[in-house]
Design an enzyme around this catalytic site. Structure first.
Site, PDB file in Angstrom:
ATOM      1  N   HIS A 154      33.421  35.827 -87.331  1.00 32.80           N
ATOM      2  CA  HIS A 154      32.891  34.895 -88.335  1.00 32.80           C
ATOM      3  C   HIS A 154      33.088  33.434 -87.902  1.00 32.80           C
ATOM      4  O   HIS A 154      33.171  32.545 -88.741  1.00 32.80           O
ATOM      5  CB  HIS A 154      33.538  35.118 -89.708  1.00 32.80           C
ATOM      6  CG  HIS A 154      33.456  36.522 -90.201  1.00 32.80           C
ATOM      7  ND1 HIS A 154      32.351  37.050 -90.823  1.00 32.80           N
ATOM      8  CD2 HIS A 154      34.364  37.538 -90.126  1.00 32.80           C
ATOM      9  CE1 HIS A 154      32.573  38.319 -91.130  1.00 32.80           C
ATOM     10  NE2 HIS A 154      33.786  38.645 -90.715  1.00 32.80           N
ATOM     11  N   SER A 275      22.605  10.103 -73.490  1.00 28.55           N
ATOM     12  CA  SER A 275      21.793   9.592 -74.591  1.00 28.55           C
ATOM     13  C   SER A 275      21.202   8.244 -74.198  1.00 28.55           C
ATOM     14  O   SER A 275      21.837   7.444 -73.511  1.00 28.55           O
ATOM     15  CB  SER A 275      22.658   9.424 -75.845  1.00 28.55           C
ATOM     16  OG  SER A 275      21.991   8.654 -76.828  1.00 28.55           O
ATOM     17  N   LYS A 281      27.777   9.597 -74.991  1.00 31.95           N
ATOM     18  CA  LYS A 281      27.320  10.977 -75.125  1.00 31.95           C
ATOM     19  C   LYS A 281      27.203  11.702 -73.787  1.00 31.95           C
ATOM     20  O   LYS A 281      26.793  11.140 -72.793  1.00 31.95           O
ATOM     21  CB  LYS A 281      25.949  11.027 -75.817  1.00 31.95           C
ATOM     22  CG  LYS A 281      25.934  10.595 -77.259  1.00 31.95           C
ATOM     23  CD  LYS A 281      26.646  11.587 -78.162  1.00 31.95           C
ATOM     24  CE  LYS A 281      25.943  12.915 -78.231  1.00 31.95           C
ATOM     25  NZ  LYS A 281      24.590  12.817 -78.799  1.00 31.95           N
ATOM     26  N   GLU A 288      21.411  24.207 -74.001  1.00 32.71           N
ATOM     27  CA  GLU A 288      20.481  24.097 -75.118  1.00 32.71           C
ATOM     28  C   GLU A 288      19.073  24.548 -74.723  1.00 32.71           C
ATOM     29  O   GLU A 288      18.369  25.189 -75.512  1.00 32.71           O
ATOM     30  CB  GLU A 288      20.462  22.663 -75.648  1.00 32.71           C
ATOM     31  CG  GLU A 288      21.764  22.280 -76.358  1.00 32.71           C
ATOM     32  CD  GLU A 288      21.786  20.819 -76.792  1.00 32.71           C
ATOM     33  OE1 GLU A 288      20.823  20.089 -76.469  1.00 32.71           O
ATOM     34  OE2 GLU A 288      22.766  20.411 -77.433  1.00 32.71           O
TER      35      GLU A 288
END
Length: 439
Positions: A154, A275, A281, A288
């Protein structure tokens, strides 16, 4: 040049010509198409349908076309309906009228079916080889990072494991993926060459010869099924979809673990981006993109299933839509496997941080309950008592192993000095997954 123009009085409209053409994508099959034609010509000569000198002329022409394509001297382009017409037309221009005999006892229906199967077998073997490369990297990464970390259910810290044990779960997933792909190869390993349009030919051909020549274990049993079967493509895209699902799950782990909230790993700069506005970043774009491309491969599978679902026997032009989706799925999964291999081979695991997460997660709570059970307490009572201890620890900002024996005895008199060695994380691992590995 059209291979079918004799029956028509009027020419095809330019709109229909463009709509009908598949050369832009089926040119991927040039090698398989030429190899299939070579096997077919050899068979025609063996059966006495072509003279030996005719066979030799055609083979020489096909060999020269293949050589010129692979050397970059000949581009697959122009006003051709498909790769089959491209090869045949250029063959005739090179060897003359004898080139027109290439298509004896053959249809484009069985021709494209054999091309696609040959391509599928080749790419399936590439899939297996590429997955094995990823598995090697996973093993190496695990061996070099056999550090304690939390296991989750979970997405909540559940039990202590090691990074090695965690990452090896993906090794096992890939092992199943390889078995599925090998099974797909075994099922598809039948040659449709010789089925012709749908019901064979009146020529006395030898389908076993061409099957053996092309590396198939046997010819297909039913001609109509042979030319209209695309199960092998659907099955392989299905296998690709499962592979992508596994890669996507691993990508999700890497994305989470690389965040500052987890901070378990560091993805190398080679597989990250920044970024345009936020200089601090470092984004896990490789992971992804793999996660995103999973949906693309699922779409390829649904597209081909939908194309095939209402087609009567035998061949129908709808089936031209199989190739772009099939090629896309295979190219995508192979690229994703290679990127994942590169990303994991440069990954750094932060063992100190994974250990901190273990200590904050009360991951020896189950063992503490087992300790009380071993002392004679019913498990449900032990479960309740340890739950109360966890609440107390959260309020005090401590771990279970940080509590004194006096504090533990307030919850149960069964606690003794041996509780600390019993709930030690290394000892827990030795009783659990390490013991399993040794067995």
């Amino acid at each position: 040049m059209k291979l079918w123009g004799g029956r028509f009085k009027e020419g095809e409209s330019k709109l229909m010509e463009d709509f009908n053409s598949s050369l832009s994508f089926d040119k991927k099959l040039y090698k398989q198409d030429i190899n299939g034609s070579m096997a077919h010509v050899k068979m025609l000569a063996k059966c006495g349908i072509l003279k030996v000198e005719e066979k030799d002329q055609i083979l020489k022409g096909l060999t020269s076309i293949l050589g010129d394509i692979e050397a970059g001297k000949m581009k697959i382009e122009g006003d051709y309906e498909d790769i089959h017409s491209f090869v045949e037309t250029n063959l005739i221009s090179r060897v003359g009228e004898v080139g027109k005999k290439l298509h004896t006892a053959r249809s484009r229906n069985d021709q494209v079916a054999v091309d696609l199967r040959l391509y599928a077998k080749e790419k399936a073997m590439d899939l297996i080889e590429t997955m094995e490369e990823l598995q090697k990297v996973i093993v190496k990464l695990g061996e070099e990072n056999n550090v304690i970390m939390p296991g989750y259910t979970h997405l909540q810290r559940a039990q202590v494991v090691t990074f090695k044990y965690y990452i090896m779960a993906y090794y096992n997933m890939l092992e199943r993926d390889k078995k599925r792909v090998k099974s797909a190869i075994e099922i598809m390993d039948e040659s449709p060459l010789g089925c012709c349009a749908l019901a064979g030919t009146t020529y006395n051909t030898d389908r076993s010869f061409t099957a053996n020549e092309l590396g198939f274990k046997k010819p297909v049993d039913n001609f109509m099924d042979g030319v209209s079967d695309r199960d092998f493509a659907i099955e392989l895209i299905g296998d690709c979809s499962i592979i992508m699902m596994h890669l996507s799950r691993l990508s999700e782990e890497l994305i989470l673990w690389s965040s500052k909230e987890f901070d378990f790993i560091q993805i190398s700069d080679a597989y990250s981006t920044g970024s345009s506005i936020m200089p601090q970043k470092k984004n896990p774009d490789a992971a992804e993109l793999i996660r995103g491309k999973t949906g693309r491969v699922y779409g390829d599978l649904v597209s081909l299933l939908t194309t095939m679902k209402g087609i009567p026997l035998a061949y129908n032009k709808d089936m031209q839509e199989d190739k772009e989706r099939f090629f896309d799925a295979l190219d995508t999964v192979l690229a994703c496997l290679k990127v994942m291999t590169g990303m994991l081979s440069t990954l750094k695991v932060k063992g100190k941080n994974t250990l901190k997460a273990v200590k904050k997660g009360f991951l020896n709570a189950t063992e503490a309950a087992d300790y009380l059970v071993n002392k004679g307490m019913a498990f449900r009572d032990a479960h309740r008592i340890i739950g109360e201890i966890v609440i107390y620890c959260e309020e005090q900002g401590k771990a279970i192993e940080d509590l004194t024996l006096e504090q533990l005895k307030k919850f149960s008199s069964l606690f003794a000095e041996d509780i600390y060695s019993f709930i030690d994380y290394e000892n827990t691992l030795n009783r659990g997954i390490k013991k399993e590995i040794k067995q």
